[in-house]
Write an enzyme that holds these catalytic residues in place. Structure first.
Site, PDB file in Angstrom:
ATOM      1  N   ASP A 147     -63.066   8.261  36.103  1.00 58.52           N
ATOM      2  CA  ASP A 147     -64.381   7.809  36.583  1.00 58.52           C
ATOM      3  C   ASP A 147     -65.104   6.927  35.564  1.00 58.52           C
ATOM      4  O   ASP A 147     -66.320   6.756  35.636  1.00 58.52           O
ATOM      5  CB  ASP A 147     -65.257   9.011  36.975  1.00 58.52           C
ATOM      6  CG  ASP A 147     -65.453   9.959  35.802  1.00 58.52           C
ATOM      7  OD1 ASP A 147     -64.790   9.767  34.768  1.00 58.52           O
ATOM      8  OD2 ASP A 147     -66.273  10.897  35.939  1.00 58.52           O
ATOM      9  N   HIS A 207     -52.295 -16.007  20.080  1.00 60.01           N
ATOM     10  CA  HIS A 207     -53.146 -15.029  20.763  1.00 60.01           C
ATOM     11  C   HIS A 207     -53.118 -13.660  20.081  1.00 60.01           C
ATOM     12  O   HIS A 207     -53.243 -12.633  20.737  1.00 60.01           O
ATOM     13  CB  HIS A 207     -52.751 -14.907  22.240  1.00 60.01           C
ATOM     14  CG  HIS A 207     -53.143 -16.099  23.040  1.00 60.01           C
ATOM     15  ND1 HIS A 207     -52.638 -16.373  24.293  1.00 60.01           N
ATOM     16  CD2 HIS A 207     -53.991 -17.124  22.761  1.00 60.01           C
ATOM     17  CE1 HIS A 207     -53.164 -17.505  24.744  1.00 60.01           C
ATOM     18  NE2 HIS A 207     -53.981 -17.974  23.833  1.00 60.01           N
ATOM     19  N   ASP A 260     -60.881 -16.083  14.796  1.00 61.71           N
ATOM     20  CA  ASP A 260     -61.346 -16.829  15.973  1.00 61.71           C
ATOM     21  C   ASP A 260     -62.185 -15.842  16.759  1.00 61.71           C
ATOM     22  O   ASP A 260     -61.644 -14.930  17.405  1.00 61.71           O
ATOM     23  CB  ASP A 260     -60.144 -17.325  16.783  1.00 61.71           C
ATOM     24  CG  ASP A 260     -60.557 -18.178  17.986  1.00 61.71           C
ATOM     25  OD1 ASP A 260     -61.747 -18.162  18.350  1.00 61.71           O
ATOM     26  OD2 ASP A 260     -59.672 -18.845  18.564  1.00 61.71           O
ATOM     27  N   ASP A 274     -67.629 -19.989  20.385  1.00 58.78           N
ATOM     28  CA  ASP A 274     -66.185 -19.935  20.109  1.00 58.78           C
ATOM     29  C   ASP A 274     -65.932 -20.630  18.773  1.00 58.78           C
ATOM     30  O   ASP A 274     -65.920 -21.854  18.702  1.00 58.78           O
ATOM     31  CB  ASP A 274     -65.466 -20.653  21.272  1.00 58.78           C
ATOM     32  CG  ASP A 274     -63.956 -20.566  21.179  1.00 58.78           C
ATOM     33  OD1 ASP A 274     -63.443 -19.882  20.281  1.00 58.78           O
ATOM     34  OD2 ASP A 274     -63.288 -21.200  22.025  1.00 58.78           O
ATOM     35  N   HIS A 328     -51.075 -26.620  20.687  1.00 56.63           N
ATOM     36  CA  HIS A 328     -52.130 -26.424  21.702  1.00 56.63           C
ATOM     37  C   HIS A 328     -53.036 -27.647  21.777  1.00 56.63           C
ATOM     38  O   HIS A 328     -52.934 -28.563  20.966  1.00 56.63           O
ATOM     39  CB  HIS A 328     -52.920 -25.138  21.438  1.00 56.63           C
ATOM     40  CG  HIS A 328     -53.638 -25.073  20.111  1.00 56.63           C
ATOM     41  ND1 HIS A 328     -54.779 -25.776  19.846  1.00 56.63           N
ATOM     42  CD2 HIS A 328     -53.365 -24.372  18.975  1.00 56.63           C
ATOM     43  CE1 HIS A 328     -55.195 -25.500  18.615  1.00 56.63           C
ATOM     44  NE2 HIS A 328     -54.341 -24.656  18.062  1.00 56.63           N
ATOM     45  N   HIS A 382     -61.639 -27.435  24.856  1.00 62.36           N
ATOM     46  CA  HIS A 382     -61.846 -27.043  26.258  1.00 62.36           C
ATOM     47  C   HIS A 382     -63.342 -27.034  26.509  1.00 62.36           C
ATOM     48  O   HIS A 382     -64.144 -26.933  25.568  1.00 62.36           O
ATOM     49  CB  HIS A 382     -61.230 -25.658  26.520  1.00 62.36           C
ATOM     50  CG  HIS A 382     -61.629 -24.610  25.512  1.00 62.36           C
ATOM     51  ND1 HIS A 382     -62.809 -23.909  25.593  1.00 62.36           N
ATOM     52  CD2 HIS A 382     -61.026 -24.185  24.371  1.00 62.36           C
ATOM     53  CE1 HIS A 382     -62.897 -23.072  24.564  1.00 62.36           C
ATOM     54  NE2 HIS A 382     -61.829 -23.224  23.790  1.00 62.36           N
ATOM     55  N   HIS A 429     -63.668 -20.478  28.260  1.00 63.56           N
ATOM     56  CA  HIS A 429     -62.936 -21.617  28.821  1.00 63.56           C
ATOM     57  C   HIS A 429     -63.671 -21.940  30.109  1.00 63.56           C
ATOM     58  O   HIS A 429     -63.387 -21.370  31.162  1.00 63.56           O
ATOM     59  CB  HIS A 429     -61.464 -21.270  29.075  1.00 63.56           C
ATOM     60  CG  HIS A 429     -60.712 -20.995  27.807  1.00 63.56           C
ATOM     61  ND1 HIS A 429     -59.439 -20.500  27.783  1.00 63.56           N
ATOM     62  CD2 HIS A 429     -61.050 -21.163  26.498  1.00 63.56           C
ATOM     63  CE1 HIS A 429     -59.033 -20.366  26.517  1.00 63.56           C
ATOM     64  NE2 HIS A 429     -59.995 -20.753  25.740  1.00 63.56           N
ATOM     65  N   GLU A 441     -60.949 -28.012  18.083  1.00 60.50           N
ATOM     66  CA  GLU A 441     -60.230 -26.946  17.382  1.00 60.50           C
ATOM     67  C   GLU A 441     -58.782 -27.270  17.033  1.00 60.50           C
ATOM     68  O   GLU A 441     -57.843 -26.655  17.539  1.00 60.50           O
ATOM     69  CB  GLU A 441     -60.267 -25.666  18.209  1.00 60.50           C
ATOM     70  CG  GLU A 441     -59.887 -25.802  19.682  1.00 60.50           C
ATOM     71  CD  GLU A 441     -59.890 -24.439  20.388  1.00 60.50           C
ATOM     72  OE1 GLU A 441     -59.205 -23.531  19.909  1.00 60.50           O
ATOM     73  OE2 GLU A 441     -60.565 -24.315  21.427  1.00 60.50           O
ATOM     74  N   TYR A 488     -49.680 -24.551  12.302  1.00 62.39           N
ATOM     75  CA  TYR A 488     -49.064 -23.218  12.254  1.00 62.39           C
ATOM     76  C   TYR A 488     -47.620 -23.401  11.801  1.00 62.39           C
ATOM     77  O   TYR A 488     -46.814 -24.008  12.514  1.00 62.39           O
ATOM     78  CB  TYR A 488     -49.126 -22.571  13.647  1.00 62.39           C
ATOM     79  CG  TYR A 488     -50.505 -22.698  14.257  1.00 62.39           C
ATOM     80  CD1 TYR A 488     -51.493 -21.753  14.000  1.00 62.39           C
ATOM     81  CD2 TYR A 488     -50.837 -23.804  15.060  1.00 62.39           C
ATOM     82  CE1 TYR A 488     -52.773 -21.896  14.517  1.00 62.39           C
ATOM     83  CE2 TYR A 488     -52.108 -23.959  15.580  1.00 62.39           C
ATOM     84  CZ  TYR A 488     -53.070 -23.005  15.312  1.00 62.39           C
ATOM     85  OH  TYR A 488     -54.338 -23.157  15.824  1.00 62.39           O
ATOM     86  N   ARG A 542     -56.610 -22.818  11.659  1.00 61.42           N
ATOM     87  CA  ARG A 542     -57.336 -23.487  12.754  1.00 61.42           C
ATOM     88  C   ARG A 542     -58.792 -23.568  12.328  1.00 61.42           C
ATOM     89  O   ARG A 542     -59.293 -22.662  11.649  1.00 61.42           O
ATOM     90  CB  ARG A 542     -57.189 -22.723  14.073  1.00 61.42           C
ATOM     91  CG  ARG A 542     -57.961 -23.340  15.224  1.00 61.42           C
ATOM     92  CD  ARG A 542     -57.540 -22.855  16.623  1.00 61.42           C
ATOM     93  NE  ARG A 542     -57.788 -21.454  16.860  1.00 61.42           N
ATOM     94  CZ  ARG A 542     -56.879 -20.495  16.801  1.00 61.42           C
ATOM     95  NH1 ARG A 542     -55.625 -20.797  16.526  1.00 61.42           N
ATOM     96  NH2 ARG A 542     -57.200 -19.235  17.036  1.00 61.42           N
ATOM     97  N   GLU A 557     -62.476 -24.443  14.236  1.00 62.45           N
ATOM     98  CA  GLU A 557     -63.023 -24.653  15.584  1.00 62.45           C
ATOM     99  C   GLU A 557     -64.538 -24.616  15.571  1.00 62.45           C
ATOM    100  O   GLU A 557     -65.144 -23.679  15.046  1.00 62.45           O
ATOM    101  CB  GLU A 557     -62.494 -23.550  16.520  1.00 62.45           C
ATOM    102  CG  GLU A 557     -63.100 -23.604  17.916  1.00 62.45           C
ATOM    103  CD  GLU A 557     -62.457 -22.611  18.877  1.00 62.45           C
ATOM    104  OE1 GLU A 557     -61.958 -21.560  18.428  1.00 62.45           O
ATOM    105  OE2 GLU A 557     -62.473 -22.904  20.094  1.00 62.45           O
TER     106      GLU A 557
HETATM  107  N1  GLY Z   1     -60.856 -18.318  21.488  1.00 59.43           N
HETATM  108  C1  GLY Z   1     -60.201 -18.975  22.524  1.00 59.43           C
HETATM  109  C2  GLY Z   1     -60.044 -20.387  22.239  1.00 59.43           C
HETATM  110  O1  GLY Z   1     -60.240 -20.824  21.132  1.00 59.43           O
HETATM  111  O2  GLY Z   1     -59.799 -21.146  23.106  1.00 59.43           O
HETATM  112 MN    MN Z   2     -61.591 -22.398  21.840  1.00 63.71          MN
HETATM  113 MN    MN Z   3     -61.500 -19.896  19.698  1.00 66.88          MN
END
Ligand code: GLY
Ligand code: MN
Ligand code: MN
Length: 463
Positions: free
Chosen positions: A39, A248, A265, A276, A359, A363, A370, A410, A414, A431, A433
């Site tokens: 529950d 991820h 991140d 983000d 990547h 975005h 996103h 971003e 890697y 990274r 961002e």
């Molecule tokens: N944290 C998700 C991205 O950077 O897109």
């Molecule tokens: Mn992002």
């Molecule tokens: Mn991110």
């Protein structure tokens, strides 16, 4: 402008779009409650479209907007017994004054109210493929109307995707949204600063016990929440050492070690809006020469991408600018051999850079991390292009950036261990961002409350 007016204006814009499309009604539920086990439910988080048009956070709610401009809310009825357990409900009696809707009723009347609202409307608009079972529910209500056809009731003859209207509106942030996004960015930046400081103090031995990824995640969550953020905008990544090469990865229990980097991140959600941010820093506060070499390439790539994040450029221009700098850097430092891969244009053409940068550079961001919004230019003609698999496909040109859009920038590198890759760079993942608001002349980075320059990060961590 009061928040009630902000949401009323957005509903009026939808009504206007319905009139322009020949009339009809738009129906929109909020998100369902989601069971976790037995529950216990997952924390409730409203549907972003629904919140965008109401500012209302209670579950079990529906909004109807008619082309005439009339708006109706269905919501949970007042119920003292339930309110003792779950909290105060607004209730339909108070909803018109509190939310600015024209009418409100209990959600218990849904199956009567919806056929009544749909009767004699030429068209029904609702979000396609976002709410499980919604299409079947609407079919059921249309079936009720059809069964009354002999009494002269007309059923809507066309169905349209409400997301098409809402996505375009949400892509351009109004001043109410920008103010929240800026604040969310500030809070998240402060959380990254706190994590860096904790890491440095921990590795100097000022904090008892070994420091692990989850300790830094706890610092992030503490900072988000103490400034009023309701949730993290997504699952925080805190990746020590080689874990940074897992795109991820989530905060786990790996130790933070001197001589290794830590990639975080993470961003908070504030009043329905995301932030983000990614920062990569030396766990002990000092970059090694190899780390610093790659870090400066990623930062230069981000600088190049930020420079072309401005009105009139295309959504893909920041990616192309960043990729060019990264690919040149890969050749300069020997991640890619010049003999084998040629010059930077060859590396771009062959896609060899994808071994270390796999990547996209950004975005849309807004209510959802996103966020919604067409990545191609509306109204433009499709043209022939190569896709990622080198097949020729028809694609519309990328979206032209315009003031009010918000996107992340971003880039990253890697480096997994592999033959031919200099060992000094193995297991380094970086990274950087930030969240950019496109302005009249360029862009505003809303997340620079945390340093990004390597010297400034070291200075902050020396404390
Ligand atoms: N944290 C998700 C991205 O950077 O897109
Ligand atoms: Mn992002
Ligand atoms: Mn991110």
């Amino acid at each position: 402008m009061s928040p009630v007016t902000v949401y009323a204006r957005r509903r009026a814009a939808i009504a206007k779009a319905l009139r322009a499309a020949g009339g009809g009604i738009a129906l929109l539920p909020t998100a369902p409650e989601s069971p976790r086990n037995r529950d216990s439910d997952f924390p409730f988080r409203h549907d972003s479209y629904f919140y965008y048009l109401t500012g209302f956070e209670e579950p079990a709610s529906w909004l109807a907007i008619e082309a005439s401009g009339k708006t109706t809310l269905l919501c949970q009825p007042k119920d003292l017994e339930r309110e003792i357990w779950d909290g105060v409900r607004l209730g339909p009696e108070a909803a018109p004054a509190a939310l600015g809707v024209d009418a409100a009723a209990s959600v218990a009347t849904l199956s009567d109210a919806m056929p009544r609202l749909l009767a004699n409307q030429p068209a029904v608009w609702f979000p396609f493929a976002t709410h499980a079972g919604l299409q079947a529910q609407i079919d059921g209500w249309l079936g009720v109307l059809r069964s009354r056809v002999r009494s002269g009731v007309q059923s809507p003859q066309s169905q349209h995707d409400l997301c098409v209207l809402l996505d375009e509106m949400r892509l351009f942030k109004d001043s109410h949204e920008v103010a929240i996004l800026r604040r969310a960015g500030q809070i998240s930046a402060g959380a990254h600063v706190r994590a860096m400081q904790t890491s440095a103090a921990g590795l100097r031995g000022n904090i008892g016990g070994g420091l692990r990824e989850y300790h830094l995640e706890a610092e992030l969550l503490h900072e988000f929440r103490r400034h009023g953020s309701q949730f993290p905008a997504y699952t925080s990544i805190v990746a020590a050492g080689a874990n940074a090469c897992v795109l991820h990865y989530r905060a786990g229990n790996a130790p933070l070690l001197p001589g290794e980097l830590c990639l975080i991140d993470a961003g908070c959600e504030l009043d329905g809006y995301a932030s983000d941010i990614t920062r990569t820093f030396p766990a002990d506060g000092t970059f090694t020469p190899a780390q610093r070499t790659l870090y400066d390439i990623v930062l230069a790539a981000q600088d190049a991408a930020v420079k072309v994040t401005q009105p009139g450029k295309r959504f893909t221009d920041p990616h192309d600018a960043a990729t060019l700098v990264l690919a040149q850097g890969m050749l300069d430092v020997g991640l890619l051999s010049k003999t084998k891969h040629g010059k930077v244009d060859d590396v771009i053409e062959s896609g060899a850079y994808r071994q270390f940068y796999m990547h996209r550079t950004g975005h849309w961001m807004g209510m959802d991390v996103h966020d919604c919004g067409d990545y191609t230019e509306p109204g433009s003609k499709p043209r022939e292009e190569k896709d990622a698999l080198e097949q020729m496909v028809m694609k519309k040109p990328p979206r032209i950036l315009r003031p009010g859009m918000v996107l992340t920038v971003e880039p990253g590198l890697y480096v997994r261990p592999a033959k031919g890759v200099p060992k000094a760079f193995w297991n380094i993942g970086i990274r950087i961002e930030d969240d950019a608001l496109v302005t009249a002349k360029g862009c505003e980075l809303m997340t620079r409350g945390v340093p990004v320059d390597a010297d400034e990060i070291e200075a902050l961590m020396r404390g």
